[in-house]
Write an enzyme that holds these catalytic residues in place. Structure first.
Site, PDB file in Angstrom:
ATOM      1  N   GLU A  37      47.758  35.184  43.425  1.00 12.52           N
ATOM      2  CA  GLU A  37      47.386  36.298  44.022  1.00 12.52           C
ATOM      3  C   GLU A  37      48.494  37.018  44.967  1.00 12.52           C
ATOM      4  O   GLU A  37      48.531  38.353  44.856  1.00 12.52           O
ATOM      5  CB  GLU A  37      46.002  36.071  44.826  1.00 12.52           C
ATOM      6  CG  GLU A  37      44.754  35.894  43.887  1.00 12.52           C
ATOM      7  CD  GLU A  37      44.443  37.145  42.834  1.00 12.52           C
ATOM      8  OE1 GLU A  37      44.850  38.277  43.327  1.00 12.52           O
ATOM      9  OE2 GLU A  37      43.729  36.963  42.289  1.00 12.52           O
ATOM     10  N   TYR A 118      42.001  41.732  50.489  1.00 13.78           N
ATOM     11  CA  TYR A 118      41.838  41.577  48.888  1.00 13.78           C
ATOM     12  C   TYR A 118      42.176  40.236  48.520  1.00 13.78           C
ATOM     13  O   TYR A 118      41.480  39.669  47.739  1.00 13.78           O
ATOM     14  CB  TYR A 118      42.860  42.428  48.182  1.00 13.78           C
ATOM     15  CG  TYR A 118      42.883  42.265  46.739  1.00 13.78           C
ATOM     16  CD1 TYR A 118      41.762  42.567  45.846  1.00 13.78           C
ATOM     17  CD2 TYR A 118      44.028  41.578  46.175  1.00 13.78           C
ATOM     18  CE1 TYR A 118      42.014  42.108  44.544  1.00 13.78           C
ATOM     19  CE2 TYR A 118      43.956  41.137  44.955  1.00 13.78           C
ATOM     20  CZ  TYR A 118      42.817  41.623  44.234  1.00 13.78           C
ATOM     21  OH  TYR A 118      42.974  41.219  42.743  1.00 13.78           O
ATOM     22  N   ASP A 136      41.309  45.992  45.243  1.00 11.99           N
ATOM     23  CA  ASP A 136      42.786  46.190  45.443  1.00 11.99           C
ATOM     24  C   ASP A 136      42.658  47.716  44.794  1.00 11.99           C
ATOM     25  O   ASP A 136      41.834  48.226  44.533  1.00 11.99           O
ATOM     26  CB  ASP A 136      43.739  45.177  44.815  1.00 11.99           C
ATOM     27  CG  ASP A 136      43.480  45.302  43.153  1.00 11.99           C
ATOM     28  OD1 ASP A 136      42.554  46.005  42.980  1.00 11.99           O
ATOM     29  OD2 ASP A 136      44.375  44.753  42.688  1.00 11.99           O
TER      30      ASP A 136
END
Ligand code: SF4
Length: 345
Positions: A37, A118, A136
Site C-alpha cells: 500500500e 487511506y 483514495d
C-alpha cells in the site's frame, strides 16, 4: 437508483471473478499488505510489482526492515521515487518492532509515520478484517460517479460523502474485499477518461450513468502550473574515472540519497561559489556540458550538468564508479551516469 446492499453483493461477485492477480493479494500478512500500500501511493501497479518483490527479498519481515540501515532501504527503493515513503516505512517498522506488534485497527495504523487515512483503512481492512472503507483518489472518482456528485476527488467533503455512502452498504467482515473490488473497478472499468460503463457490474446503481453525466463527473480540480527551478550539478572525477557523489540530508530533495553535488542556481557562473562552499574546494569547469529535466511533486527542475576539476580532493562525498549499484541514486542521475560512462567507452 442509490447504493444498497445489492450493490455491494454485485460488486463482490464481480470481484470474485475478475480480481487482478497481484503478488500482495496472495497474502493477508500485515507487513506485506502495508509495504504494497505504501508503494502504491503515487505509483502505478505495474511499476510497483518488481520493487515490491525486490523489497521483500531484501527485507522479508518487519524485523529485517527495522534492523536495516536507511541507506540500504533507499538503495532498494531507488527509482521508485517519493523517497520520504521509504524513510517513513523504516521509522514505522522500528516503532512496530519496539511496541512488539502491528496495530490492528485503522486508528492504530494512522499513528505510524507515513500512514494516512487511506493506507490505514486499506491495511486494517485487508490484513485484520476491520470494517472500514478506504477511499483514495481512484475510489473517490468511482464513488462520485456512483452518487452522481459533480465534485473533485480531492474535495474532502465529497470524499466524506463517498466514504459514508460506501460504509452504509458494507457487508460486515468483507471490507477488505470490498475495498479491493472498488480499487479494481476504478483501475479496470471506471477509468478516469473513458469509463467502460457497458462492462460495469454496478451500472444500474450509478447515478452518473443514469443521468447521462458520466463525462462531467468528477469535476476537474483547478490546475496550477508547477513552477520551474534551475539547478547546476558538477561531475567531478578522480584519476580512475570515478565520479564524486554526496549524500543529501534526510530532509529535502532526494533526501538520504547520493547525488552529484548540485546547487540551485541559474548558471555555472553563479553556482561556483555555492559548490565551493559545499565541497570545501574550488572548482573549475572542464568542458563537459549536459542538461536534463526532472519533475518533482511541486516543481519542474532543469539541471545543467557541468564537468569540473578540483585542485585537491573535495572534503565531502565519495568517489564511486559510474555503474556502481551499491549506492542509492535517484533514477535520473543513475541514467545520467550510465550515459556518461557510455560516452567515455
Ligand atoms: S457505470 Fe460507468 S461511471 Fe458508473 S461506476 Fe460503472 S463505469 Fe463508472
Amino acid at each position: 437508483m442509490g447504493l444498497d446492499v445489492r450493490f455491494a453483493r454485485r460488486l463482490l461477485r464481480w470481484y470474485a471473478q475478475n480480481r487482478r492477480d497481484l503478488p500482495w493479494r496472495r497474502t493477508r500478512d500485515p507487513y506485506r499488505v502495508w509495504v504494497s500500500e505504501v508503494m502504491l501511493q503515487q505509483t502505478r501497479v505495474d511499476a510497483v510489482v518488481p520493487y515490491y518483490r525486490a523489497f521483500l527479498r531484501a527485507f522479508p519481515d518487519v524485523r529485517a526492515l527495522a534492523a536495516a540501515q536507511e541507506e540500504d532501504v533507499l538503495r532498494v527503493w531507488a527509482g521508485l521515487g517519493y523517497y520520504a515513503r521509504a524513510r517513513h516505512l523504516l521509522r514505522a517498522a522500528r516503532e512496530v518492532v519496539q511496541r512488539g506488534s502491528f496495530p490492528t485497527t485503522a486508528a492504530g495504523w494512522r499513528k505510524l509515520p507515513g500512514v494516512g487515512a487511506y493506507t490505514a483503512a486499506a491495511v486494517a481492512s485487508i490484513a485484520f478484517g476491520e470494517d472500514v472503507v478506504a477511499v483514495d483518489g481512484n475510489v473517490a472518482r468511482v464513488g462520485l460517479r456512483l452518487l452522481g456528485l459533480r465534485r473533485s476527488p480531492r474535495d474532502t467533503t465529497a470524499r466524506r460523502a463517498v466514504q459514508a455512502a460506501l460504509a452504509a452498504v458494507l457487508p460486515p467482515g468483507r471490507a477488505g474485499e470490498l475495498n479491493q473490488a472498488l480499487m479494481d473497478l476504478g483501475a479496470t472499468v471506471c477509468l478516469p477518461t473513458r469509463p467502460r460503463c457497458t462492462a460495469c457490474p454496478v451500472q444500474t446503481f450509478c447515478r452518473a450513468r443514469g443521468t447521462g453525466r458520466v463525462h462531467q463527473i468528477p469535476a476537474r480540480p483547478p490546475r496550477y502550473p508547477k513552477p520551474r527551478r534551475r539547478f547546476v550539478a558538477a561531475v567531478v572525477r578522480d584519476r580512475w574515472g570515478r565520479v564524486l557523489l554526496v549524500r543529501q540530508p534526510s530532509q529535502g530533495l532526494w533526501g538520504g540519497l547520493w547525488t552529484l553535488p548540485y546547487v540551485e542556481a541559474p548558471s555555472w557562473e553563479r553556482a561556483g561559489r555555492l559548490l565551493r562552499r559545499q565541497l570545501g574546494v574550488p572548482l573549475e569547469a572542464d568542458g563537459l556540458r549536459l542538461a536534463f529535466r526532472h519533475t518533482f511533486t511541486h516543481f519542474h527542475a532543469h539541471f545543467q550538468v557541468v564537468g569540473a576539476r578540483t585542485p585537491e580532493p573535495p572534503r565531502v562525498g565519495r568517489f564511486v564508479r559510474p555503474d556502481a549499484e551499491t549506492v542509492p541514486l535517484p533514477a535520473p542521475l543513475r541514467r545520467l551516469l550510465v550515459a556518461l560512462r557510455q560516452q567515455r567507452e
